[in-house]
Enzyme design. Structure first.
Site, PDB file in Angstrom:
ATOM      1  N   GLU A  29       0.861  -1.191   0.000  1.00  0.00           N
ATOM      2  CA  GLU A  29       0.000   0.000   0.000  1.00  0.00           C
ATOM      3  C   GLU A  29       0.896   1.240   0.000  1.00  0.00           C
ATOM      4  O   GLU A  29       0.968   1.972  -0.973  1.00  0.00           O
ATOM      5  CB  GLU A  29      -0.903  -0.035   1.243  1.00  0.00           C
ATOM      6  CG  GLU A  29      -1.819   1.178   1.390  1.00  0.00           C
ATOM      7  CD  GLU A  29      -2.568   1.183   2.720  1.00  0.00           C
ATOM      8  OE1 GLU A  29      -2.130   0.484   3.659  1.00  0.00           O
ATOM      9  OE2 GLU A  29      -3.562   1.916   2.833  1.00  0.00           O
ATOM     10  N   ASP A  78     -12.266  -0.481   2.983  1.00  0.00           N
ATOM     11  CA  ASP A  78     -11.230  -0.086   3.946  1.00  0.00           C
ATOM     12  C   ASP A  78     -11.860   0.672   5.115  1.00  0.00           C
ATOM     13  O   ASP A  78     -12.131   0.083   6.145  1.00  0.00           O
ATOM     14  CB  ASP A  78     -10.110   0.729   3.287  1.00  0.00           C
ATOM     15  CG  ASP A  78      -8.771   0.550   4.000  1.00  0.00           C
ATOM     16  OD1 ASP A  78      -8.664  -0.363   4.842  1.00  0.00           O
ATOM     17  OD2 ASP A  78      -7.830   1.311   3.705  1.00  0.00           O
TER      18      ASP A  78
HETATM   19  O1  LIG Z   1      -5.348   1.240   4.948  1.00  0.00           O
HETATM   20  C1  LIG Z   1      -4.814   1.002   6.043  1.00  0.00           C
HETATM   21  N1  LIG Z   1      -3.499   0.636   6.094  1.00  0.00           N
HETATM   22  C2  LIG Z   1      -2.876   0.339   7.249  1.00  0.00           C
HETATM   23  N2  LIG Z   1      -3.480   0.408   8.440  1.00  0.00           N
HETATM   24  C3  LIG Z   1      -4.779   0.783   8.466  1.00  0.00           C
HETATM   25  C4  LIG Z   1      -5.501   1.090   7.294  1.00  0.00           C
HETATM   26  N3  LIG Z   1      -6.736   1.437   7.651  1.00  0.00           N
HETATM   27  C5  LIG Z   1      -6.807   1.338   8.985  1.00  0.00           C
HETATM   28  N4  LIG Z   1      -5.626   0.949   9.487  1.00  0.00           N
HETATM   29  C6  LIG Z   1      -5.260   0.750  10.893  1.00  0.00           C
HETATM   30  O2  LIG Z   1      -5.869  -0.441  11.363  1.00  0.00           O
HETATM   31  C7  LIG Z   1      -6.284  -0.236  12.704  1.00  0.00           C
HETATM   32  C8  LIG Z   1      -7.235  -1.310  13.148  1.00  0.00           C
HETATM   33  O3  LIG Z   1      -8.442  -1.292  12.469  1.00  0.00           O
HETATM   34  C9  LIG Z   1      -6.799   1.186  12.674  1.00  0.00           C
HETATM   35  O4  LIG Z   1      -6.879   1.748  13.968  1.00  0.00           O
HETATM   36  C10 LIG Z   1      -5.763   1.878  11.802  1.00  0.00           C
HETATM   37  O5  LIG Z   1      -4.676   2.321  12.598  1.00  0.00           O
HETATM   38 ZN   LIG Z   2      -6.971  -1.489   5.769  1.00  0.00          ZN
END
Ligand SMILES: O=c1[nH]cnc2c1ncn2[C@@H]1O[C@H](CO)[C@@H](O)[C@H]1O
Ligand SMILES: [Zn+2]
Length: 387
Positions: free
Chosen positions: A224, A313
């Site tokens: 990502e 997401d």
């Molecule tokens: O797209 C993403 N990439 C990486 N981490 C993410 C993304 N969206 C959310 N979180 C992380 O996952 C945790 C648990 O749900 C969230 O609190 C956020 O810090």
């Molecule tokens: Zn995610």
């Protein structure tokens, strides 16, 4: 895009693009949705008032929704993730977790999602004294309540939980063990999330090796904010069953001027092994992992028959839903109901529930749902005459 499968098989059926209303009614499968990224803005405000959290940037629900979208629209994953401080802050009590999980299931069902795997990091909900087990049990209770309420409103949905460990922290093994303990009680797998650059998945090898020994399932956020090495590690060192995002796999695909496509070793492996890619177009635009819907790698990956899936997401931070993600893709790539069905079947094949249940979902829920939608054009005259 019109896929090659259309030619020759359906002589009379127009392969028109679905309307927003058809997209909403179409059965959809969601594999990548964060519980703490999908709260209703009004719920954030009510929970903040109830728990005495006074750091919200807005106190009006509409304005707060806009604030989340704009704050998350930063072009950087690190800045995007800062917005979760507010949602996690109001998700520290049992009641708050039950409510958020119930509303999540209800909202997804109302949007036409029939099967969802929703993830969250239990370690982020311990500030008011809950134990990891209490967090998992509260969320499970909420999902069951939401499924029940959805059924009362005429919607059918099944929700499974994925337990996430934060990649910058050091609790992955403990969370993996938790996922294993609750395996037959609402938890279907494990994930790691958080900032990608500087936190390679191999830091948590012990957790992945443990899950493999337990014959359990996991996905890893990879490719990502960081490129091919992250995807390679997630697959070849950690043994991930699926990739969260995985958009950067595009870096291993070369398109020559004459249009011929050449896959590198890693991209070939991902396609040959049918590794599911949990793609989240709007989120990728916000974090800078993609530049526009039209240029989002999902278009090419679908053409090349990768196991691509469509996901939300974070519905709050992206102001999105499964239907909206599909609307964007229909507009960008001209997708038809057949394309939507292809993505949906891909997602259901890649779910972490048992094979017989996945197959029954595909044959008894997804395919009949699309068949119904695809047959509507046959009856359109009767509809206008009686309307
Ligand atoms: O797209 C993403 N990439 C990486 N981490 C993410 C993304 N969206 C959310 N979180 C992380 O996952 C945790 C648990 O749900 C969230 O609190 C956020 O810090
Ligand atoms: Zn995610």
């Amino acid at each position: 895009m019109t896929s090659a499968t259309h030619s020759g098989t359906d002589l009379s059926r127009p392969s028109s693009q679905p309307t927003p209303e058809q997209i909403r009614r179409a059965p959809k499968v969601l594999l990548h949705d964060h519980l703490d990224g999908g709260l209703r803005p009004a719920t954030v405000i009510e929970l903040a008032a109830a728990t005495g959290y006074d750091k919200l940037p807005e106190t009006d629900a509409d304005k707060l929704g806009v604030w989340f979208r704009e704050a998350a629209d930063s072009g950087s994953l690190e800045r995007y993730l800062e917005t979760f401080a507010h949602t996690c802050a109001v998700m520290q009590t049992r009641d708050a977790l039950v409510r958020v999980a119930a509303e999540c299931a209800e909202d997804l069902a109302a949007d036409g999602v029939v099967y969802a795997e929703v993830r969250y990091a239990p370690e982020q909900h311990l500030e008011a004294g809950l134990t990891l087990e209490q967090v998992v049990e509260a969320v499970n209770e909420g999902f069951r309540e939401g499924e029940r309420r959805a059924r009362e409103n005429g919607h059918r949905i099944r929700v499974g939980a994925l337990l996430t460990a934060m990649r910058h922290a050091a609790r992955a093994l403990e969370i993996a063990e938790l996922a294993n303990t609750y395996r037959d009680q609402g938890v279907v797998g494990f994930d790691i999330a958080g900032a990608e650059a500087g936190f390679p998945p191999t830091r948590h090898l012990d957790a992945f090796e443990y899950l493999k020994r337990e014959n359990n399932h996991f996905t890893i956020h990879a490719g990502e904010a960081f490129g091919l090495p992250s995807i390679w590690q997630a697959l070849q060192w950690c043994g991930a069953d699926r990739l969260g995002h995985g958009v950067r796999i595009i870096d291993d695909i070369e398109i020559a001027e004459n249009g011929t496509v050449k896959l590198g070793r890693l991209a070939s492996y991902v396609r040959d092994k049918r590794i599911p890619l949990e793609m989240c177009p709007t989120s990728n635009l916000q974090t800078g992992a993609a530049t526009s819907y039209e240029e989002h790698p999902i278009g090419l990956l679908r053409e090349l028959h990768f196991r691509a899936t469509v996901n939300t997401d974070n519905r709050l931070m992206s102001g999105t839903s499964m239907s909206r993600e599909f609307e964007h893709l229909v507009k960008a790539f001209g997708y038809t109901l057949d394309d939507m069905q292809w993505f949906t079947v891909n997602a259901m094949k890649s779910a972490f529930i048992p094979f017989d249940e996945r197959l029954a979902m595909i044959n008894d829920v997804i395919k009949p749902g699309y068949a119904e939608l695809k047959s509507e054009w046959l009856f359109r005259h009767t509809v206008t005459e009686t309307a």
